[in-house]
Scaffold this active site. Structure first.
Site: not given
Length: 205
Positions: A19, A42, A71, A131, A161, A181-182
């Site tokens: 992202r 992704e 998304t 998901k 998370g 993600g992060s």
């Protein structure tokens, strides 16, 4: 032919959620991830020029990675990503129409869900994997409860998370894969930083 998501998850169960990635950096980051062993990538559509990033990743990595976007909200977005070479659809929500549209284009469909009703509707529409999002809202106990009622061969991936510390608990609860993600990529990360994060996550598995 539609890619086999189970085979891709067997190679590495991590899905890299890029992202915010920019098109001028996406190829170097994709190279770093694949070299570290992460092969499902992704690009969320709320990133800068996401379709172009998908195009560059797909062209560079070819069959070495399963590349797609996330998304999604509209069928026109599916067409654009498929034409750019994307082979994976990920959504944050349960929309059977998007699943059907992705399957019509031979894509892997990994839609988001939170309830058994949503899960079964998505499976009936042809979803390849599900998901659980936002996964941190229910935690591993929720995934374990869902695993008890869903078909045993359904790939379930918690997203939201998920990090190196929580991976063992998710795995014990029955996760088939993990959307990261992060904990794997944040805007501004260098390819070297992303590779180091990938190695740490894989070690946690």
């Amino acid at each position: 032919m539609t890619p086999d998501v189970t085979a891709w998850l067997a190679r590495c169960p991590l899905v890299a959620i890029l992202r915010g990635v920019r098109r001028d950096e996406v190829e170097a980051i994709g190279d770093a991830l694949v070299a570290a062993g992460v092969v499902i990538l992704e690009v969320p559509l709320n990133s800068p020029e996401p379709v172009e990033s998908v195009r560059r990743l797909a062209a560079r990595l070819g069959d070495r990675a399963l590349v797609g976007a996330g998304t999604f909200r509209r069928e026109a977005e599916i067409a654009a990503v498929a034409e750019a070479g994307g082979r994976l659809l990920v959504t944050p929500h349960a929309d059977p129409a998007l699943v059907r549209a992705a399957k019509a284009r031979g894509m892997v469909a990994m839609p988001g869900f939170m309830t058994p009703a949503e899960a079964f509707a998505l499976l009936d529409a042809g979803a390849d994997a599900l998901k659980l999002f936002p996964a941190e809202a229910g935690g591993p106990p929720m995934l374990k409860a869902l695993r008890a009622v869903l078909p045993k061969d359904t790939p379930l991936l918690p997203v939201g998370g998920v990090d190196a510390q929580s991976l063992p608990a998710w795995r014990a609860a029955g996760a088939s894969g993990y959307g990261c993600g992060s904990s794997l990529y944040k805007p501004g990360d260098t390819p070297e930083q992303v590779a180091a994060k990938a190695r740490a996550l894989i070690a946690a598995l």
